[in-house]
Enzyme design. Structure first.
Site, PDB file in Angstrom:
ATOM      1  N   THR A   1     -10.073  12.219  42.895  1.00 59.07           N
ATOM      2  CA  THR A   1     -11.487  11.908  42.501  1.00 59.07           C
ATOM      3  C   THR A   1     -11.864  10.496  42.126  1.00 59.07           C
ATOM      4  OG1 THR A   1     -11.930  14.180  41.704  1.00 59.07           O
ATOM      5  CG2 THR A   1     -13.116  12.685  40.964  1.00 59.07           C
TER       6      THR A   1
ATOM      7  N   ARG B   1      -7.456  27.604  36.099  1.00 54.96           N
ATOM      8  CA  ARG B   1      -7.450  28.639  37.078  1.00 54.96           C
ATOM      9  C   ARG B   1      -6.401  29.588  36.592  1.00 54.96           C
ATOM     10  NH1 ARG B   1      -5.848  27.816  41.335  1.00 54.96           N
ATOM     11  NH2 ARG B   1      -5.181  25.566  40.948  1.00 54.96           N
TER      12      ARG B   1
END
Length: 536
Positions: free
Chosen positions: A243, A61
Site C-alpha cells: 500500500t 482474518r
C-alpha cells in the site's frame, strides 16, 4: 418490516429469505451510517472526524474458519489442499439458522460492484448487522450511481452477522466463527467475527474463483500508473509495503490491494483502500496519513488519546491496526480504477534474514518461481519462543484467497508477462546489514529511488551482477542510491555469517517449492535458487 433508502423493488431482502427483520436500511451513505453507529454504541469519533471502531476478539482474518461448499462445481476445480470443505447440507443449515437469528434485528444493506471493468463486473449485495460494517464495505467496494441502484440485481450476496455463533456439530465449522463460501450460488455467510476485512476478502475469493475461466488473472496486488501509461503492479504480503509504495504522489493510484488483468489491461476490484496504520506518520506516508483525519474514514482498533487524537504507535490492541477509506481520499487516485497493460511487475518481500538485495531483475521463469513461492518473513519476538526470523511462504502472495490451484494463476501470469513483454523485479523492503535484531530496515528513501529507476526504465539499462545464491540480476550502480546497500553480503560485519544465512534461506525456498515441482516446467525449475558459490 420497515425498509428505508434506495433499493430494487424486485430483488429485495425477501428474495434471499429474510422476513422477520425489524428494520432494513438500504444503501445509506456515510452521514447516516455514522449516526446509527454512534447511537448504537458501535463506534466513536476521532478528533479529525474518522469513525473509530473496535473489532473485539478478532483483530484480523480467521483463515482456519473459512470453508468452501464442496459440490459438482467445486469438487474438481478448488485446491482442496488449501481449502476446508463443507457440505451443501451444512451450508443450507447455516443459512437457515442465520436468517432465523436475524429476526427482530435491524440490518443494513449495500448494493455494490466488485471490479472496475464492466465486462467482468460482479454485482454484490451485502447485508450487515452493524452500521459501521455497512460503511466499511461501502468504502471498500465500488459504488454504483444512484440511478443504477433502482435496477440493481445482485449476482453475489454476503450476510455478515457477528452476533451469530456457529455450531461445529450442526454446521461443520471449526469454532463459533465461520466464513462459508458457496461458489455455485455465489453466497457468503460470515458469523462469529466483527473483523470487517472478512467481507472484502470474500469478494476477492469469489472473483479469484470466477475470473480465471474468463482468461482474467486475479491478483492480490496494488497498482499505479504514470503519465505515459506505464502501469505497475505491486505484489506483496501484509507488511511488505504494498500500500505504501503504490501511494506515490508522482503516479496515479489504480488501487491498493486487489486487481484483475484481462484483455483491456488491469482494473481495480475495489473502490477503496484498507491500509495498515501501525507506526503511521505524516512524514513517511502523507497521503495515507491525511485520510485518517477525514470524515468517512474508519479506523479499526486504533487507540485514541485523551483528546481523541489517534496514537498510531500504540499496538496494545493489535499490530494490525487499519484505516478503511474511499479511494478518492487519495488525491492522485484513478476515478476509473483502470489502466493499460503493466510495463513493470514488482514483487515485494520483507526479508528479515537480511539476505536478499534491495532490488533484483527477474526473468519470466524467475518471476513465476517467486510468484508461486510468495515469500516474506516474520520478525523475531512476535510470538512467544520465536527468537529468530521465520520464513512465510504464501503462494501467489495471497494463498488464503486463492481457491484454485496456484499453478493456474502462475500459468496465467507467465503468459501475460510474455505476451506484453513486462519487466519483473523483486524488491526487498526488509533488513540489510544483518538479520532482524542485528541489521536495520531497508531505508524507504532508497527503496523509492530504486523503484523510480525501475519504473522509468533507466534501471534495466544499467550494469548488473549475478546473485550467487538466487541467480537473478542485481544492479551494481544506481543514481542517488548508496552503492554499498546493493550488495547485502558486503553490508554484513561477517561475510561468512551471511553465506550461512543465505544457504539457510535457499533451503527454505527449495523445501517450500517441492509441492509445485510437478506443476511447472523445466524452465521454472531451472530458475530455482541454489548455492552456486560464496560471493567474493
Amino acid at each position: 418490516m420497515a425498509e428505508f433508502g434506495t433499493r430494487n423493488s424486485v430483488a429485495g431482502s425477501e428474495i434471499f429469505g429474510f422476513s422477520g427483520i425489524n428494520n432494513l436500511y438500504w444503501n445509506m451513505k456515510a452521514p447516516e451510517l455514522y449516526e446509527y453507529s454512534l447511537c448504537k454504541g458501535e463506534a466513536n469519533i476521532a478528533a479529525g472526524g474518522a469513525l473509530v471502531v473496535d473489532t473485539g476478539e478478532h483483530t484480523g482474518r480467521s483463515p482456519k474458519d473459512k470453508f468452501i461448499v464442496k459440490d459438482a462445481t467445486t469438487e474438481n476445480s478448488v485446491w482442496w489442499d488449501n481449502s476446508a470443505a463443507m457440505t451443501p447440507e451444512q451450508f443450507a443449515l447455516l443459512k437457515e439458522d442465520m436468517i432465523k437469528h436475524a429476526e427482530g434485528m435491524e440490518l443494513y444493506a449495500q448494493d455494490l460492484y466488485g471490479g472496475a471493468d464492466a465486462s467482468s463486473q460482479l454485482p454484490v449485495r451485502v447485508f450487515t448487522e452493524y452500521a459501521w460494517h455497512s460503511l466499511f464495505i461501502r468504502n471498500l467496494l465500488r459504488r454504483p450511481e444512484e440511478k443504477e441502484l433502482l435496477n440493481f440485481v445482485p449476482e453475489m450476496t454476503i450476510v455478515d452477522l457477528p452476533s451469530f455463533k456457529a455450531d461445529p456439530a450442526r454446521h461443520g465449522s471449526r469454532s463459533q466463527t465461520i466464513i462459508a463460501c458457496d461458489f455455485t450460488n455465489k453466497v457468503v455467510l460470515i458469523a462469529g467475527t466483527s473483523y470487517a476485512g472478512e467481507m472484502k476478502k470474500s469478494v476477492f475469493s469469489m472473483l479469484n474463483f470466477l475470473l480465471p475461466e474468463q482468461g482474467i488473472m486475479p491478483m492480490h496486488c496494488s497498482a499505479n500508473n504514470g503519465d505515459s501509461d506505464d502501469a505497475a503492479v505491486f505484489f506483496g504480503l501484509s507488511g511488505t509495503g504494498k500500500t505504501t509504495l503504490s501511494a506515490d504522489a508522482s503516479r496515479t493510484l489504480v488501487g491498493d490491494d486487489e486487481h484483475g488483468w484481462g484483455p483491456n489491461g488491469i482494473f481495480n476490484f475495489e473502490g477503496g483502500c484498507y491500509a495498515k496504520t501501525i507506526n503511521l506518520s505524516r512524514e513517511a506516508e502523507p497521503e495515507i496519513f491525511s485520510t485518517t483525519e477525514r470524515f468517512g474514514t474508519i479506523l479499526e482498533n486504533v487507540v485514541l488519546d485523551s483528546n481523541r487524537v489517534p496514537n498510531f504507535n500504540d499496538g496494545s490492541k493489535t499490530e494490525n491496526t487499519r484505516c478503511a477509506y474511499p479511494i478518492d481520499f487519495i488525491p492522485n487516485a484513478s476515478e476509473a480504477g483502470r489502466a493499460g497493460h503493466p510495463k513493470n511487475i514488482i514483487m515485494l518481500t520483507a526479508d528479515a534474514f537480511g539476505v536478499l538485495p534491495p532490488i533484483a531483475k527477474l526473468t519470466g521463469a524467475q518471476a513465476m518461481y517467486h510468484f508461486l513461492s510468495g515469500y516474506t518473513a516474520k520478525v523475531a519476538g512476535t510470538e512467544k519462543g520465536v527468537t529468530e526470523p521465520q520464513a512465510t511462504f504464501s503462494t501467489c502472495f495471497g494463498a488464503p484467497f486463492m481457491p484454485r490451484h496456484p499453478s493456474e494463476y502462475g500459468a496465467l501470469l507467465k503468459d501475460l508477462i510474455a505476451k506484453h513483454d513486462v519487466d519483473c523485479w523483486l524488491v526487498n523492503t526488509g533488513w540489510t546489514s544483518g538479520p532482524y535484531g542485528v541489521g536495520h530496515r531497508m531505508p524507504i528513501k532508497e527503496t523509492r529511488a530504486l523503484l523510480t529507476a525501475a519504473l522509468n526504465g533507466t534501471l534495466k539499462n544499467g550494469a548488473f551482477r549475478k546473485d550467487a545464491n538466487f541467480g537473478f540480476d542485481v544492479p551494481v550502480l544506481v543514481a542517488g542510491v548508496d552503492t554499498a546497500i546493493l550488495d547485502p553480503r558486503g553490508t554484513w560485519e561477517d561475510p561468512l555469517a551471511y553465506d550461512a544465512q543465505a544457504a539457510k534461506l535457499v533451503e527454505m525456498f527449495t523445501n517450500n517449492f517441492r509441492r509445485f515441482e510437478e506443476h511447472v516446467g523445466n524452465e521454472v525449475m531451472d530458475a530455482a535458487p541454489e548455492i552456486y558459490s560464496a560471493a567474493e
